[in-house]
Write a protein that holds these residues in place. Structure first.
Motif, mmCIF file in Angstrom:
data_model
loop_
_atom_site.group_PDB
_atom_site.id
_atom_site.type_symbol
_atom_site.label_atom_id
_atom_site.label_comp_id
_atom_site.label_asym_id
_atom_site.label_seq_id
_atom_site.Cartn_x
_atom_site.Cartn_y
_atom_site.Cartn_z
ATOM 1 N N SER A 54 104.204 63.070 -37.045
ATOM 2 C CA SER A 54 104.096 61.986 -37.984
ATOM 3 C C SER A 54 105.412 61.962 -37.836
ATOM 4 O O SER A 54 105.852 60.278 -37.771
ATOM 5 N N ASP A 55 105.875 62.430 -38.117
ATOM 6 C CA ASP A 55 107.640 62.292 -37.683
ATOM 7 C C ASP A 55 108.580 62.624 -36.629
ATOM 8 O O ASP A 55 110.183 62.750 -36.583
ATOM 9 N N GLY A 56 107.896 63.855 -36.092
ATOM 10 C CA GLY A 56 108.926 64.650 -35.015
ATOM 11 C C GLY A 56 109.076 66.108 -35.838
ATOM 12 O O GLY A 56 110.422 66.373 -35.123
ATOM 13 N N SER A 57 109.741 65.946 -37.403
ATOM 14 C CA SER A 57 110.383 66.860 -37.995
ATOM 15 C C SER A 57 109.452 68.332 -37.325
ATOM 16 O O SER A 57 108.377 68.497 -36.910
ATOM 17 N N LEU A 58 110.472 69.497 -37.191
ATOM 18 C CA LEU A 58 110.012 71.437 -37.214
ATOM 19 C C LEU A 58 109.496 71.474 -38.243
ATOM 20 O O LEU A 58 110.075 71.799 -39.216
ATOM 21 N N ARG A 59 108.665 72.402 -38.504
ATOM 22 C CA ARG A 59 108.452 73.240 -39.332
ATOM 23 C C ARG A 59 107.991 75.019 -39.381
ATOM 24 O O ARG A 59 106.845 74.758 -38.258
ATOM 25 N N LEU A 60 107.736 75.468 -40.148
ATOM 26 C CA LEU A 60 107.429 77.010 -39.375
ATOM 27 C C LEU A 60 106.223 77.246 -40.234
ATOM 28 O O LEU A 60 105.932 77.228 -41.438
ATOM 29 N N VAL A 61 105.109 78.430 -39.563
ATOM 30 C CA VAL A 61 103.833 78.301 -40.141
ATOM 31 C C VAL A 61 104.092 79.954 -39.372
ATOM 32 O O VAL A 61 104.461 80.529 -38.161
ATOM 33 N N MET A 62 104.331 80.611 -40.563
ATOM 34 C CA MET A 62 104.706 82.034 -41.250
ATOM 35 C C MET A 62 103.669 83.203 -40.517
ATOM 36 O O MET A 62 102.100 82.678 -40.392
ATOM 37 N N TRP A 63 104.020 84.555 -40.006
ATOM 38 C CA TRP A 63 102.667 85.315 -39.837
ATOM 39 C C TRP A 63 102.572 85.849 -40.691
ATOM 40 O O TRP A 63 103.741 86.042 -41.346
ATOM 41 N N HIS A 64 101.998 86.944 -40.442
ATOM 42 C CA HIS A 64 102.023 88.059 -41.132
ATOM 43 C C HIS A 64 102.835 88.663 -41.348
ATOM 44 O O HIS A 64 102.536 89.470 -40.181
ATOM 45 N N ALA A 65 103.202 89.286 -42.282
ATOM 46 C CA ALA A 65 104.548 90.097 -42.046
ATOM 47 C C ALA A 65 103.780 91.793 -41.827
ATOM 48 O O ALA A 65 102.660 92.558 -41.623
ATOM 49 N N GLY A 66 104.479 92.106 -40.227
ATOM 50 C CA GLY A 66 103.700 93.458 -40.110
ATOM 51 C C GLY A 66 104.357 94.342 -40.344
ATOM 52 O O GLY A 66 105.298 94.550 -41.380
ATOM 53 N N ASP A 67 103.318 95.779 -40.546
ATOM 54 C CA ASP A 67 103.675 97.240 -40.996
ATOM 55 C C ASP A 67 104.016 97.540 -40.934
ATOM 56 O O ASP A 67 105.109 98.947 -41.370
ATOM 57 N N ILE A 84 106.958 80.103 -30.417
ATOM 58 C CA ILE A 84 106.282 81.067 -31.180
ATOM 59 C C ILE A 84 108.163 81.973 -31.585
ATOM 60 O O ILE A 84 108.400 82.382 -30.439
ATOM 61 N N ALA A 85 108.792 82.061 -32.889
ATOM 62 C CA ALA A 85 109.532 82.525 -32.724
ATOM 63 C C ALA A 85 109.451 84.018 -33.303
ATOM 64 O O ALA A 85 108.825 84.119 -34.355
ATOM 65 N N HIS A 86 110.194 85.090 -33.234
ATOM 66 C CA HIS A 86 109.909 86.335 -34.273
ATOM 67 C C HIS A 86 111.731 86.750 -34.317
ATOM 68 O O HIS A 86 112.531 86.928 -32.777
ATOM 69 N N THR A 87 112.020 88.216 -34.768
ATOM 70 C CA THR A 87 112.540 88.360 -34.782
ATOM 71 C C THR A 87 113.001 89.851 -34.725
ATOM 72 O O THR A 87 111.743 90.561 -34.337
ATOM 73 N N HIS A 88 113.940 90.957 -34.163
ATOM 74 C CA HIS A 88 113.626 91.787 -33.751
ATOM 75 C C HIS A 88 114.758 93.014 -34.401
ATOM 76 O O HIS A 88 115.635 92.339 -34.561
ATOM 77 N N PRO A 89 114.420 94.051 -34.285
ATOM 78 C CA PRO A 89 115.845 94.670 -35.398
ATOM 79 C C PRO A 89 116.683 94.958 -34.455
ATOM 80 O O PRO A 89 116.852 94.393 -32.905
ATOM 81 N N PRO A 90 117.987 94.795 -34.986
ATOM 82 C CA PRO A 90 118.970 95.140 -34.214
ATOM 83 C C PRO A 90 119.207 96.254 -33.118
ATOM 84 O O PRO A 90 120.303 95.896 -31.745
ATOM 85 N N SER A 91 118.521 96.785 -33.020
ATOM 86 C CA SER A 91 118.783 97.930 -31.879
ATOM 87 C C SER A 91 118.117 96.923 -30.359
ATOM 88 O O SER A 91 117.959 98.263 -29.522
ATOM 89 N N THR A 92 117.436 97.115 -31.200
ATOM 90 C CA THR A 92 116.175 96.414 -29.629
ATOM 91 C C THR A 92 116.591 94.399 -29.057
ATOM 92 O O THR A 92 115.597 94.048 -29.218
ATOM 93 N N PRO A 93 117.646 93.668 -29.310
ATOM 94 C CA PRO A 93 117.890 92.475 -29.573
ATOM 95 C C PRO A 93 116.950 92.020 -27.937
ATOM 96 O O PRO A 93 116.679 90.711 -28.361
ATOM 97 N N ASP A 94 116.719 92.213 -27.089
ATOM 98 C CA ASP A 94 116.453 91.960 -25.526
ATOM 99 C C ASP A 94 115.046 91.971 -25.827
ATOM 100 O O ASP A 94 114.035 92.848 -26.333
ATOM 101 N N PRO A 95 114.212 90.359 -25.207
ATOM 102 C CA PRO A 95 113.239 90.519 -25.072
ATOM 103 C C PRO A 95 111.841 91.904 -24.450
ATOM 104 O O PRO A 95 112.883 92.351 -23.595
ATOM 105 N N SER A 96 110.730 91.559 -25.484
ATOM 106 C CA SER A 96 110.390 93.142 -24.895
ATOM 107 C C SER A 96 109.281 92.457 -23.442
ATOM 108 O O SER A 96 109.193 91.274 -23.316
#
Ligand SMILES: [Zn+2]
Length: 140
Positions: A54-67, A84-96
């Motif tokens: 509709s207006d080109g704006s961005l929204r997030l569609v969240m995934w289920h939190a992994g346990d 697709i955006a996701h977090t990494h733990p601070p100890s592994t900041p590089d792409p897998s």
């Protein structure tokens, strides 16, 4: 001719980072980063970044939190997904390796978020840091 060149450059910028480096995207990364930091273990939070037609704006569609480490998504990739955006733990900041493989396979850029940096994996498997230390201050 000039306009064609300008369009080409604009397109190139969009492919490189563009919307994925916009103020709206940064706010979305900060939301994911905050959601991940609320969890006690080194879990991932992930989301599709989707452009509203509709207006080109961005929204997030969240995934289920992994346990146990990785967030998951079942079903179709939402229409209008630009990354697709996701977090990494601070100890592994590089792409897998999986991140590199999935960006190529899905032909969708993958954004890796940690509190200290944001990295984008392009669909050709190359990646670069787009925001460094202190990036969360840009989200305010
Ligand atoms: Zn990853």
């Amino acid at each position: 001719m000039f306009i064609t060149w300008l369009r080409f450059v604009t397109l190139l910028a969009t492919v490189e980072c563009g919307d994925l480096c916009s103020a709206a995207a940064i706010r979305d990364y900060a939301k994911l980063n905050a959601a991940a930091s609320l969890m006690r273990h080194a879990n991932e939070r992930a989301a599709f970044i989707v452009r509203r037609p509709s207006d080109g704006s961005l929204r997030l569609v969240m995934w289920h939190a992994g346990d146990v480490g990785e967030a998951s998504w079942t079903g179709r990739i939402p229409a209008g997904t630009i990354a697709i955006a996701h977090t990494h733990p601070p100890s592994t900041p590089d792409p897998s390796r999986k991140d590199l493989r999935e960006a190529k396979r899905l032909r969708i850029p993958i954004v890796i978020i940690t509190a200290r940096r944001v990295t984008i994996v392009q669909i050709d498997g190359t990646h670069r840091e787009v925001f460094g230390a202190g990036w969360t201050r840009r989200a305010r």
